[in-house]
Scaffold this motif. Structure first.
Motif, PDB file in Angstrom:
ATOM      1  N   CYS A  26       0.707  -1.287  -0.071  1.00 53.37           N
ATOM      2  CA  CYS A  26      -0.143  -0.135  -0.137  1.00 53.37           C
ATOM      3  C   CYS A  26       0.847   1.247   0.101  1.00 53.37           C
ATOM      4  O   CYS A  26       0.357   2.411  -0.052  1.00 53.37           O
ATOM      5  CB  CYS A  26      -0.963   0.085   1.223  1.00 53.37           C
ATOM      6  SG  CYS A  26      -0.310  -0.126   2.716  1.00 53.37           S
ATOM      7  N   CYS A  27       2.072   1.158   0.080  1.00 56.53           N
ATOM      8  CA  CYS A  27       3.229   2.298   0.129  1.00 56.53           C
ATOM      9  C   CYS A  27       3.671   2.690  -1.257  1.00 56.53           C
ATOM     10  O   CYS A  27       4.879   3.102  -1.243  1.00 56.53           O
ATOM     11  CB  CYS A  27       4.080   1.658   1.185  1.00 56.53           C
ATOM     12  SG  CYS A  27       3.643   1.586   2.812  1.00 56.53           S
ATOM     13  N   CYS A  46       6.294   5.578  -2.182  1.00 58.59           N
ATOM     14  CA  CYS A  46       6.248   6.911  -1.318  1.00 58.59           C
ATOM     15  C   CYS A  46       7.469   7.266  -0.868  1.00 58.59           C
ATOM     16  O   CYS A  46       8.380   6.355  -0.657  1.00 58.59           O
ATOM     17  CB  CYS A  46       5.227   6.432  -0.085  1.00 58.59           C
ATOM     18  SG  CYS A  46       5.133   7.585   1.253  1.00 58.59           S
ATOM     19  N   LEU A  48       8.530   8.074   2.030  1.00 58.70           N
ATOM     20  CA  LEU A  48       8.911   7.573   3.135  1.00 58.70           C
ATOM     21  C   LEU A  48       9.052   6.285   3.238  1.00 58.70           C
ATOM     22  O   LEU A  48       9.466   5.581   4.104  1.00 58.70           O
ATOM     23  CB  LEU A  48       7.719   7.925   4.481  1.00 58.70           C
ATOM     24  CG  LEU A  48       7.481   9.425   4.601  1.00 58.70           C
ATOM     25  CD1 LEU A  48       6.704   9.554   6.004  1.00 58.70           C
ATOM     26  CD2 LEU A  48       8.661  10.183   5.078  1.00 58.70           C
ATOM     27  N   PHE A  49       9.076   5.686   2.166  1.00 56.98           N
ATOM     28  CA  PHE A  49       8.827   4.167   2.011  1.00 56.98           C
ATOM     29  C   PHE A  49      10.599   3.754   2.162  1.00 56.98           C
ATOM     30  O   PHE A  49      11.006   4.338   0.952  1.00 56.98           O
ATOM     31  CB  PHE A  49       8.224   3.677   1.092  1.00 56.98           C
ATOM     32  CG  PHE A  49       8.340   2.113   1.117  1.00 56.98           C
ATOM     33  CD1 PHE A  49       7.443   1.337   1.993  1.00 56.98           C
ATOM     34  CD2 PHE A  49       8.718   1.284  -0.038  1.00 56.98           C
ATOM     35  CE1 PHE A  49       7.534  -0.152   1.956  1.00 56.98           C
ATOM     36  CE2 PHE A  49       8.756   0.027  -0.144  1.00 56.98           C
ATOM     37  CZ  PHE A  49       8.038  -0.783   0.807  1.00 56.98           C
ATOM     38  N   CYS A  56       8.041   1.940   6.565  1.00 55.96           N
ATOM     39  CA  CYS A  56       7.846   3.504   6.679  1.00 55.96           C
ATOM     40  C   CYS A  56       8.839   3.986   7.621  1.00 55.96           C
ATOM     41  O   CYS A  56       8.979   3.416   8.809  1.00 55.96           O
ATOM     42  CB  CYS A  56       6.307   3.645   7.335  1.00 55.96           C
ATOM     43  SG  CYS A  56       6.156   5.392   7.042  1.00 55.96           S
ATOM     44  N   ARG A  62       3.352   9.706   9.778  1.00 58.09           N
ATOM     45  CA  ARG A  62       3.144   9.514   8.206  1.00 58.09           C
ATOM     46  C   ARG A  62       1.698  10.362   7.747  1.00 58.09           C
ATOM     47  O   ARG A  62       1.828  10.946   6.779  1.00 58.09           O
ATOM     48  CB  ARG A  62       2.703   7.992   8.163  1.00 58.09           C
ATOM     49  CG  ARG A  62       1.506   7.401   8.833  1.00 58.09           C
ATOM     50  CD  ARG A  62       1.467   5.772   8.631  1.00 58.09           C
ATOM     51  NE  ARG A  62       0.226   5.231   9.113  1.00 58.09           N
ATOM     52  CZ  ARG A  62      -0.261   5.281  10.411  1.00 58.09           C
ATOM     53  NH1 ARG A  62       0.432   5.719  11.219  1.00 58.09           N
ATOM     54  NH2 ARG A  62      -1.186   4.529  10.797  1.00 58.09           N
ATOM     55  N   VAL A  66       2.451  12.662   4.999  1.00 59.63           N
ATOM     56  CA  VAL A  66       2.040  12.193   3.628  1.00 59.63           C
ATOM     57  C   VAL A  66       0.444  12.166   3.706  1.00 59.63           C
ATOM     58  O   VAL A  66       0.098  11.031   4.068  1.00 59.63           O
ATOM     59  CB  VAL A  66       2.526  10.792   3.244  1.00 59.63           C
ATOM     60  CG1 VAL A  66       1.938  10.240   1.888  1.00 59.63           C
ATOM     61  CG2 VAL A  66       4.075  10.772   3.261  1.00 59.63           C
ATOM     62  N   CYS A  69      -1.289   9.134   2.497  1.00 62.57           N
ATOM     63  CA  CYS A  69      -1.294   7.775   3.041  1.00 62.57           C
ATOM     64  C   CYS A  69      -2.579   7.300   3.648  1.00 62.57           C
ATOM     65  O   CYS A  69      -3.301   7.898   4.389  1.00 62.57           O
ATOM     66  CB  CYS A  69      -0.288   7.914   4.222  1.00 62.57           C
ATOM     67  SG  CYS A  69      -0.126   6.516   5.284  1.00 62.57           S
TER      68      CYS A  69
HETATM   69  S1  SF4 Z   1       3.676   7.343   4.639  1.00 60.86           S
HETATM   70 FE1  SF4 Z   1       2.235   5.800   4.616  1.00 60.86          FE
HETATM   71  S2  SF4 Z   1       2.257   5.170   2.262  1.00 60.86           S
HETATM   72 FE2  SF4 Z   1       4.321   6.204   2.933  1.00 60.86          FE
HETATM   73  S3  SF4 Z   1       5.623   4.833   3.417  1.00 60.86           S
HETATM   74 FE3  SF4 Z   1       4.536   5.327   5.450  1.00 60.86          FE
HETATM   75  S4  SF4 Z   1       2.932   4.140   5.787  1.00 60.86           S
HETATM   76 FE4  SF4 Z   1       3.758   3.691   3.521  1.00 60.86          FE
END
Ligand code: SF4
Ligand code: SF4
Length: 143
Positions: A26-27, A46, A48-49, A56, A62, A66, A69
């Protein structure tokens, strides 16, 4: 086996968090098809991934860092289809069992990676991609 005895809404925070298998599916960048409403997944991660650890880098903040997210605990019923079909939250929401590679079943946090389900070392950075490049990164999130 709390996930068999409780509904998603009945779960404690710890139980809820332990349901995430750490797949990272999902990231990645996602888009909603304007015509069909289908959610299209890419392999673009993403910001942050962490692709190496498949996690994350600032889980606590998060939602602030983001804004898009997904806050899964706030999803409406119809929005669970936005999640990959292997996602534990979606599976339970649909009344399906967890897969054998899920860490809660296997007892091994690495089993999601060993089974080839996770996105560990499978994503790309979107920083230098142009809009025209993105279409080439659309993937099936369930493969
Ligand atoms: S902000 Fe959300 S989508 Fe991005 S890495 Fe972290 S958990 Fe995943
Ligand atoms: S797809 Fe589901 S199980 Fe996988 S990382 Fe995202 S929330 Fe966790």
């Amino acid at each position: 086996m709390f996930w068999k005895e409780k509904t998603l809404t009945e779960m404690s925070d710890d139980e809820w968090e332990s349901l995430c298998d750490g797949c990272g599916r999902c990231c990645v960048w996602k888009f909603e098809d304007a015509d069909s409403g289908e959610i299209l997944y890419t392999d673009i991660r993403c910001r942050l991934f962490n692709d190496a650890t498949c996690s994350c880098t600032d889980y606590l903040h998060r939602s602030t860092l983001v804004p898009d997210c997904m806050e899964i605990r706030k999803l409406e019923d119809k929005q669970f289809s936005w999640l990959p079909k292997t996602c534990a939250y979606r599976l339970l929401h649909e009344g399906k069992p967890l897969f054998n590679w899920h860490p809660l079943i296997s007892g091994d946090q690495e089993s999601v990676h060993k089974a080839g389900i996770s996105l560990q070392k499978k994503t790309v950075c979107g920083e230098h991609l142009g809009e025209e490049d993105i279409v080439h990164h659309i993937v099936d999130p369930d493969v």
